[in-house]
Scaffold this active site. Sequence first.
Site, PDB file in Angstrom:
ATOM      1  NE  ARG A  31      -3.724  -2.393   0.117  1.00  0.00           N
ATOM      2  CZ  ARG A  31      -3.482  -3.586  -0.415  1.00  0.00           C
ATOM      3  NH1 ARG A  31      -2.361  -3.797  -1.106  1.00  0.00           N
ATOM      4  NH2 ARG A  31      -4.342  -4.573  -0.295  1.00  0.00           N
TER       5      ARG A  31
ATOM      6  CB  SER B 270      -9.293  -0.803   3.776  1.00  0.00           C
ATOM      7  OG  SER B 270      -9.895  -2.037   3.455  1.00  0.00           O
TER       8      SER B 270
ATOM      9  CD  GLU C 270      -5.614   0.476   2.289  1.00  0.00           C
ATOM     10  OE1 GLU C 270      -6.418   0.329   1.355  1.00  0.00           O
ATOM     11  OE2 GLU C 270      -5.254  -0.463   3.035  1.00  0.00           O
TER      12      GLU C 270
END
Length: 316
Positions: free
Chosen positions: A190, A239, A309
């Site tokens: 990520r 998320s 995130e």
Amino acid sequence: MDKENFTRLRGELFCDHPLARYTSWRVGGKAERFYRPADLFDLQDFLTQLPSDEPLTWLGLGSNVLIRDGGIKGTVILTLNRLKELSVVNSQLVFREKSGTEDFFSGNGKTIIRAEAGVTCAKLAKFCVSQGLEDGAFFAGIPGTVGGALAMNAGAFGGETWRTVIGVETMNHQGEILKRTPDEFKIHYRQVEGLENQFFIAGYFCFNHGDPDKAKTAINALLKKRNLSQPIGKYSCGSVFRNPPGDYAARLIESAGLKGKSIGNAEVSEKHANFILNKGNASAADIEALIHYVAQHVSQIHGIQLVKEVNIIGRS
């Protein structure tokens, strides 16, 4: 700076433009300037006419970003459905030139797809299915655009964007297009390093040939799994936190008793604890406060510091 200060523009330029409708959370302030280019070449024309110190923010589907209520300084560029070219390209082509020599990349008999930054990942997945490319089906689970997926190495269902990338096109502040290869970047979970004031405008993705029917079955199975586990149709960013090594953010949040926790009109989803929902009229401040609360509470209970995130930008 308004449209009269520019020439040749074919896109749409607005000042003090509300941004909430361009984000999946439906929150956020205004952009000082907002540009929706007609296409890649129009975007180049626009950038060449901007001051060199103009702050730039790029938006795709707005699904992995929280824009604060005070809005964004400078210019916001919307790529969604504007940088929209999507096609199969030659399996062996000249990608760039170095020191007078031609560098090639090859799909080694696989299929290479070029997708511009404003193409949604869902559309890329469907295109893969139409070509019988089963290993591209995971893109259906990424709620964003190709540009955002490249910028953060987005993933879903065990797949990750940069595992399929063999080349990218980036654009700098002056509108110049550069062709680059994965070895020029540091790719993490990520996170992608090495962009250095450039922006992803297209990716070259390499997939295995397969059966279209099997590819369609794969994508349907993945979407069914997503719909069962995630609050689809609600205002969220996807998320909120990265999964820590060896664990899941959702499990940690749920075991800390935070499902259903609210601040203002922002709420931790009862269906998936790593989703924060806008229940209808939340502010960005509500959501940001809840993000901090969840991270602090998980740290106190489990001794694990969750890493965001979602990208939080703009002025408070």
